[in-house]
Design an enzyme around this catalytic site. Structure first.
Site, PDB file in Angstrom:
ATOM      1  N   ILE A  97     -71.367 -66.507 -13.814  1.00 23.93           N
ATOM      2  CA  ILE A  97     -71.993 -65.247 -14.219  1.00 23.93           C
ATOM      3  C   ILE A  97     -71.404 -64.830 -15.561  1.00 23.93           C
ATOM      4  CG2 ILE A  97     -72.464 -62.844 -13.637  1.00 23.93           C
ATOM      5  CD1 ILE A  97     -73.587 -64.729 -11.575  1.00 23.93           C
TER       6      ILE A  97
ATOM      7  N   GLY B 182     -67.036 -62.572 -17.915  1.00 23.21           N
ATOM      8  CA  GLY B 182     -67.711 -63.665 -17.229  1.00 23.21           C
ATOM      9  C   GLY B 182     -66.828 -64.186 -16.114  1.00 23.21           C
ATOM     10  N   LYS B 183     -67.375 -64.952 -15.210  1.00 24.88           N
ATOM     11  CA  LYS B 183     -66.578 -65.503 -14.122  1.00 24.88           C
ATOM     12  C   LYS B 183     -67.264 -66.717 -13.542  1.00 24.88           C
ATOM     13  CE  LYS B 183     -62.665 -64.409 -12.050  1.00 24.88           C
ATOM     14  NZ  LYS B 183     -61.447 -63.906 -12.728  1.00 24.88           N
ATOM     15  N   GLY B 184     -66.455 -67.689 -13.117  1.00 28.78           N
ATOM     16  CA  GLY B 184     -66.956 -68.860 -12.429  1.00 28.78           C
ATOM     17  C   GLY B 184     -66.385 -68.928 -11.028  1.00 28.78           C
TER      18      GLY B 184
END
Length: 387
Positions: free
Chosen positions: A20, A71-73
């Site tokens: 995201i 953001g993030k994974g």
């Protein structure tokens, strides 16, 4: 609405991964990669929003570093799974175009930075922060500063594994002092004993706050007189579990689910998300909750705590130092030394907590509401300056 949302399926194992990008600032977003069984798209979405808040709240016009977007994974796979490394490698290969342009990432729950760096090299990435490096006039020199910071050790533990928890400890100490807990013999319970929880425990103990309990994947270790945090820290495995052979005869082992039963005035959730919920919040005995983990407290639980007069220092303030330290070092705002790192973190975290609690008190709102306003104001200042 997020800027970009991706759901990825591993062609070998069928496991899911997510990315995201909540917001871009100067064309870039920052946020770590986590790996745990049960990780969901909604979880990663929450984490990415938190990163947007976390980036903005530390903005200072005097710094060379200008906050990115968030953001993030996330990968739905246990880090203990024999396939975990292969899944991570295929995930990074799939996300490589975004890692080269928009998303700078690092370790998070279930992912160690050294492993992430190795896997990134295997898929042809110079680093996991290419999106940030492309904004710098001399990327190689900047990357060398970060590598120098990672090479520093502080009493047997790498500096990079200390900065986040040191910031949490400074935030906790600043809030506890404001609440009058330090003079009353405050004790701490830390849930999670990886890089964030371990360093938080170390620096609370060094500040004179007895850490009476820590919780890791194997359960709770408790001593009402205070644990030997240094001994436990240096016994940890790669996933933050303390060697039970390092326990003293007076240390007590409890089941993992009993972490809320430990009597302590300061509670630090420092592992997974959503661990303090509406169903277990009644068990919280602390007067101060300091969120070292990302989104460890659900909104309903936080409302219940506020109604009882329990102060919650939100994650995007308390745990901001891990992320900010990378960028302060990369952009040359601090030297890659322990002394410079800890001085900057202490100044920033104590300043943020003081401002947050001042605003909350004067406006009659929760610390989170005050901190959200602070982040929004700083984000507007960044937008006004850079578009």
């Amino acid at each position: 609405m997020s800027f970009l949302e991706i759901v990825w399926t591993d062609e070998v194992t069928g496991k899911r991964g997510y990315l995201i990008l909540d917001r871009l600032v100067r064309g870039a977003a920052s946020g770590g990669l986590r790996m745990r069984e049960g990780c969901t798209l909604d979880e990663v979405r929450d984490l990415a929003r938190g990163m947007t808040l976390k980036e903005a709240v530390v903005y200072s016009p005097g710094d060379t570093y200008v906050p990115f977007g968030g953001g993030k994974g996330g990968i739905d796979c246990s880090p203990y799974d024999p396939e975990a490394r292969g899944v991570m490698r295929r995930y990074l290969a799939a996300m490589k175009p975004l890692l080269e342009t928009y998303w700078s990432t690092g370790e998070d729950f279930g992912v160690r930075q050294d492993v992430l760096d190795e896997v990134a090299a295997e898929v042809g990435l110079r680093s996991t922060i290419e999106a940030a490096l492309r904004l710098l006039p001399d990327p190689e020199a900047a990357l060398a500063l970060v590598k120098a910071g990672f090479a520093v050790e502080v009493d047997g533990v790498g500096l990079a594994d200390q900065v986040g928890g040191y910031g949490v400890a400074e935030a906790a100490l600043a809030a506890a002092e404001r609440l009058g807990l330090l003079g009353a013999g405050a004790r701490a319970m830390v849930q999670g004993f990886g890089s964030m929880g371990g360093a938080t425990a170390r620096y609370l103990a060094r500040a004179g706050v007895p850490v009476v309990g820590v919780c890791d994947a194997q359960g709770v270790v408790h001593n009402p007189d205070g644990l030997d945090v240094e001994r436990l820290l240096l016994s940890r495995d790669a996933y933050g579990c303390a060697d039970r052979a390092a326990l003293r005869p007076t240390d007590v082992r409890l089941p993992r689910e009993e972490w809320l039963t430990v009597e302590a005035e300061i509670l630090v959730p420092a592992a997974m998300s959503y661990v303090i919920t509406e169903s277990n919040v009644v068990g919280v005995r602390a007067r101060l909750v300091v969120e070292a983990a990302n989104v460890p407290t659900t909104p309903a639980a936080e409302a219940a705590l506020a109604a009882r007069g329990v102060t919650v220092v939100p994650d995007f303030v308390a745990n901001v130092a891990t992320n900010a330290w990378w960028w302060w070092t990369l952009f040359g705002d601090i030297e890659p030394t322990a002394q410079a790192s800890f001085a900057k973190i202490s100044t920033v975290l104590r300043g943020l907590v003081a401002e947050m609690l001042d605003r909350a008190g004067s406006a009659g709102v929760t610390p989170r509401t005050a901190a959200l306003a602070m982040s929004a104001e700083r984000a507007e200042a960044v937008a006004a300056r850079f578009g």
